[in-house]
Design a protein around this motif. Structure first.
Motif, PDB file in Angstrom:
ATOM      1  N   ASN A 383     -33.878  -1.169 -32.407  1.00 22.38           N
ATOM      2  CA  ASN A 383     -33.481  -1.019 -33.694  1.00 22.38           C
ATOM      3  C   ASN A 383     -33.680   0.358 -34.108  1.00 22.38           C
ATOM      4  N   GLY A 384     -33.421   0.599 -35.314  1.00 20.60           N
ATOM      5  CA  GLY A 384     -33.413   2.029 -35.959  1.00 20.60           C
ATOM      6  C   GLY A 384     -34.555   2.846 -35.494  1.00 20.60           C
ATOM      7  N   GLY A 385     -35.490   2.023 -35.880  1.00 15.61           N
ATOM      8  CA  GLY A 385     -36.988   2.875 -35.657  1.00 15.61           C
ATOM      9  C   GLY A 385     -37.193   2.778 -34.028  1.00 15.61           C
ATOM     10  N   THR A 386     -37.378   1.574 -33.309  1.00 16.28           N
ATOM     11  CA  THR A 386     -37.697   1.703 -31.906  1.00 16.28           C
ATOM     12  C   THR A 386     -36.730   2.613 -31.041  1.00 16.28           C
ATOM     13  N   LEU A 387     -35.474   2.828 -31.325  1.00 16.90           N
ATOM     14  CA  LEU A 387     -34.682   3.543 -30.781  1.00 16.90           C
ATOM     15  C   LEU A 387     -34.963   5.228 -30.938  1.00 16.90           C
ATOM     16  N   ASN A 388     -35.190   5.473 -32.326  1.00 13.25           N
ATOM     17  CA  ASN A 388     -35.808   6.824 -32.325  1.00 13.25           C
ATOM     18  C   ASN A 388     -37.029   6.952 -31.835  1.00 13.25           C
ATOM     19  N   GLU A 389     -37.936   6.180 -31.726  1.00 13.58           N
ATOM     20  CA  GLU A 389     -39.081   6.459 -30.940  1.00 13.58           C
ATOM     21  C   GLU A 389     -38.819   6.488 -29.377  1.00 13.58           C
ATOM     22  N   ARG A 390     -37.913   5.685 -28.883  1.00 14.67           N
ATOM     23  CA  ARG A 390     -37.646   5.829 -27.523  1.00 14.67           C
ATOM     24  C   ARG A 390     -37.076   7.421 -26.875  1.00 14.67           C
ATOM     25  N   VAL A 391     -36.148   7.710 -27.874  1.00 13.76           N
ATOM     26  CA  VAL A 391     -35.360   8.955 -27.443  1.00 13.76           C
ATOM     27  C   VAL A 391     -36.409  10.037 -27.838  1.00 13.76           C
ATOM     28  N   ASN A 392     -37.139   9.998 -28.819  1.00  9.11           N
ATOM     29  CA  ASN A 392     -38.023  11.251 -29.079  1.00  9.11           C
ATOM     30  C   ASN A 392     -39.080  11.417 -27.927  1.00  9.11           C
ATOM     31  N   PHE A 393     -39.657  10.002 -27.458  1.00 11.31           N
ATOM     32  CA  PHE A 393     -40.548  10.093 -26.389  1.00 11.31           C
ATOM     33  C   PHE A 393     -40.016  10.527 -25.258  1.00 11.31           C
ATOM     34  N   ALA A 394     -38.729  10.395 -24.963  1.00 16.80           N
ATOM     35  CA  ALA A 394     -38.503  10.769 -23.539  1.00 16.80           C
ATOM     36  C   ALA A 394     -37.904  12.339 -23.552  1.00 16.80           C
ATOM     37  N   VAL A 395     -37.680  12.678 -24.709  1.00 16.40           N
ATOM     38  CA  VAL A 395     -37.147  14.209 -24.930  1.00 16.40           C
ATOM     39  C   VAL A 395     -38.292  15.050 -24.853  1.00 16.40           C
ATOM     40  N   GLU A 396     -39.394  14.559 -25.667  1.00 13.63           N
ATOM     41  CA  GLU A 396     -40.502  15.332 -25.469  1.00 13.63           C
ATOM     42  C   GLU A 396     -41.105  15.458 -24.072  1.00 13.63           C
ATOM     43  N   GLU A 397     -41.245  14.304 -23.466  1.00  8.12           N
ATOM     44  CA  GLU A 397     -41.658  14.334 -22.105  1.00  8.12           C
ATOM     45  C   GLU A 397     -41.050  15.239 -20.973  1.00  8.12           C
ATOM     46  N   VAL A 398     -39.600  15.100 -21.098  1.00  6.76           N
ATOM     47  CA  VAL A 398     -39.105  16.160 -20.232  1.00  6.76           C
ATOM     48  C   VAL A 398     -38.920  17.789 -20.456  1.00  6.76           C
ATOM     49  N   SER A 399     -39.653  18.047 -21.632  1.00  2.00           N
ATOM     50  CA  SER A 399     -39.442  19.305 -22.058  1.00  2.00           C
ATOM     51  C   SER A 399     -39.957  20.510 -21.440  1.00  2.00           C
ATOM     52  N   ASP A 400     -41.089  20.295 -20.577  1.00  2.00           N
ATOM     53  CA  ASP A 400     -41.914  21.167 -19.963  1.00  2.00           C
ATOM     54  C   ASP A 400     -41.384  21.503 -18.440  1.00  2.00           C
ATOM     55  N   PRO A 401     -40.616  22.634 -18.119  1.00  2.00           N
ATOM     56  CA  PRO A 401     -40.334  22.697 -16.540  1.00  2.00           C
ATOM     57  C   PRO A 401     -41.381  22.858 -15.705  1.00  2.00           C
ATOM     58  N   ASP A 402     -42.697  22.881 -16.103  1.00  5.05           N
ATOM     59  CA  ASP A 402     -43.605  22.921 -15.010  1.00  5.05           C
ATOM     60  C   ASP A 402     -44.137  21.647 -14.767  1.00  5.05           C
ATOM     61  N   LYS A 403     -43.882  20.661 -15.259  1.00  2.26           N
ATOM     62  CA  LYS A 403     -44.137  19.417 -15.079  1.00  2.26           C
ATOM     63  C   LYS A 403     -43.750  19.109 -13.610  1.00  2.26           C
TER      64      LYS A 403
END
Length: 486
Positions: A383-403
């Protein structure tokens, strides 16, 4: 090794686990698809002498419980060895699902947790709740009779559905009804008289200690107790079978029903193959793929209800192989898959509990389903809320090139085509190494348009700029509609 082979193996590992790294996929392709399936459905092949997970902050002797299962494997000890005393953390479970050498064993725990929805909020007894999860993992691929018998003796479930209040002189129908409606046959395949007979058959099935309260029983798990004086030994008729039936007789009758085979087949199809309509509608809406359900039903009956055999047939089938990206990822699958991608939390760390909070924000609080019906799957996750959480989570987790996982992707891209990547090569390379992820051509062209603005990537130039461009592309990919499907 072809792209098709890698893509098919990635599909298998997403569904049978939480995915696999590129190095893992290449090794599995070398082993061969059918051989990998055979290993997945036989987790006992992995030596108990080789710890499934390394947990460096497990110190001291393991606490002993009064009745420990003999075949409990080393991974289960993790539940007892770290975290708050007696805790059964969903974060630890996510850690196991991401790192286990027996991924399907962990995934089946999640499967049965969905089908046999039971929340600890009522019992407030963590050790007993944890033992239920251990049971799901231990017998999750056994025959269905064994699974139902274990479930019917599980203190968490007995307390959750009030069977401890099911007395011969004052029957409680909650467990007897849900066994038929939600756990085995589905609505429309039994009568109210069958429900009543089922309830009487399960009278006296209880537990030796209260399943609620931390004191004085917080240190030990509860266990099943048959109270002979509280059991109804009278004659009953259940699904056409008459006699002094008890719970075991009810289960024996249930597992022989075609309705049961169909119900379990649809659950397996819905969880591992493609999204079905909500379970409550199954009596009215036919399966999306009737032939696939018939195939799984046949596997059920030819193997005596073996879930392992049904899974082996399922994973080797063409209907499974052709169902790539036909399922919306559950929150746990999304979070677990991203953790697998970025390569963090390969060893136990208290920070893993953050990820259990993330799944909860997306609509799936592990070990706390909303009702006995579990969660709505498929489009019900979005839904609108959970989709936003899903996208934001994934974007934040792949933000660090040193992972570790992100750095591995960058290094692999740097070894392709010399020291330069065109925008098209950047997009296609990232899509391949993230999944491979299959996107619509319109999506691909949008990604290329973003990459074109900055031209080619030169790997012998400014490393920080190169890292930033690749990370930005990965963030765009995990933001796509297609990434929500697994």
């Amino acid at each position: 090794m072809t792209t098709t082979e890698i893509s098919l193996m990635a599909h298998l590992m997403r569904r049978a686990g939480m995915g696999a790294t590129r190095d893992e996929l290449e090794a599995l392709v070398t082993q061969g698809y059918e051989s990998v399936v055979d290993d997945l459905v036989h987790p006992e092949r992995f030596s108990r002498g080789d710890p499934d997970i390394i947990h460096p902050y497990l110190h001291g002797p393991l606490p002993q419980e009064p009745s420990t299962d003999d075949n409990e494997d080393i991974l289960l000890r993790y539940y007892r060895g770290i975290g708050a005393p007696g805790a059964s953390s969903p974060g630890k479970w996510i850690f196991h699902m991401v790192n286990s050498k027996r991924p399907l064993k962990e995934k089946m725990g999640l499967f049965w947790h969905q089908v046999f929805a039971c929340a600890p909020s009522k019992s407030a007894h963590p050790r007993t709740n944890r033992r239920q999860l251990e049971m799901f993992r231990r017998v999750g691929m056994a025959d269905f009779r064994t699974i139902l018998l274990e479930l019917s003796r599980d203190p968490s479930m007995l307390f959750w559905l009030d069977n401890n209040e099911n007395h011969k002189d004052e029957p409680n129908e909650n467990y007897g009804r849900e066994l038929l409606e939600l756990f085995s046959m589905g609505v429309g395949n039994y009568t109210e008289e069958d429900v009543k007979s089922s309830a009487y058959a399960f009278t006296g099935w209880s537990f030796v200690q209260p399943a609620h309260g931390a004191v004085p029983y917080g240190k030990w798990a509860t266990r099943f107790d048959f109270r002979e004086a509280d059991h109804d030994y009278g004659e009953k008729t259940f699904l056409g079978v008459t006699g002094p039936l008890d719970g075991t007789d009810v289960i024996d009758t249930v597992v022989d029903q075609p309705a049961t085979a169909r119900f379990i087949a649809r659950h397996l199809y819905n969880f591992f193959v493609a999204d079905e309509p909500p379970v409550a509608a199954w009596n009215e809406i036919p399966p999306l793929d009737p032939e696939a359900i018939d195939t799984l039903m046949a596997a059920y009956f030819e193997s005596g209800g073996s879930i392992a055999h049904m899974l082996q047939v399922l994973f080797n089938s063409e209907f499974f192989k052709n169902a790539r990206f036909a399922k919306v990822k559950s929150p746990t699958e999304l979070v677990g898959g991203v953790l697998k991608l970025i390569g963090t939390y390969r060893q136990a760390n208290p920070g893993i509990d953050h990820y259990a909070g993330a799944t909860a924000l997306m609509g799936q609080q592990l070990m706390a389903p909303l009702t006995v019906e579990g969660w709505q799957t498929g489009s019900g996750w979005i839904n609108g809320g959970t989709l936003n959480e899903r996208v934001n989570f994934a974007v934040e987790e792949v933000s660090d090139p040193d992972k570790p996982g992100i750095r591995a992707i960058i290094d692999r891209l740097g070894r392709r085509n010399g020291s330069t990547l065109t925008p098209e090569e950047l997009v296609d390379g990232c899509l391949e190494l993230v999944g491979p992820v299959e996107v619509e051509e319109d999506t691909r062209q949008e990604l290329i348009a973003e990459a074109v603005a900055d031209g080619n990537i030169i790997f012998n130039g400014n490393r920080a700029v190169t890292d930033e461009r690749i990370v930005n592309m990965l963030q765009l990919i995990v933001s796509t509609r297609e990434f929500q499907f697994g």
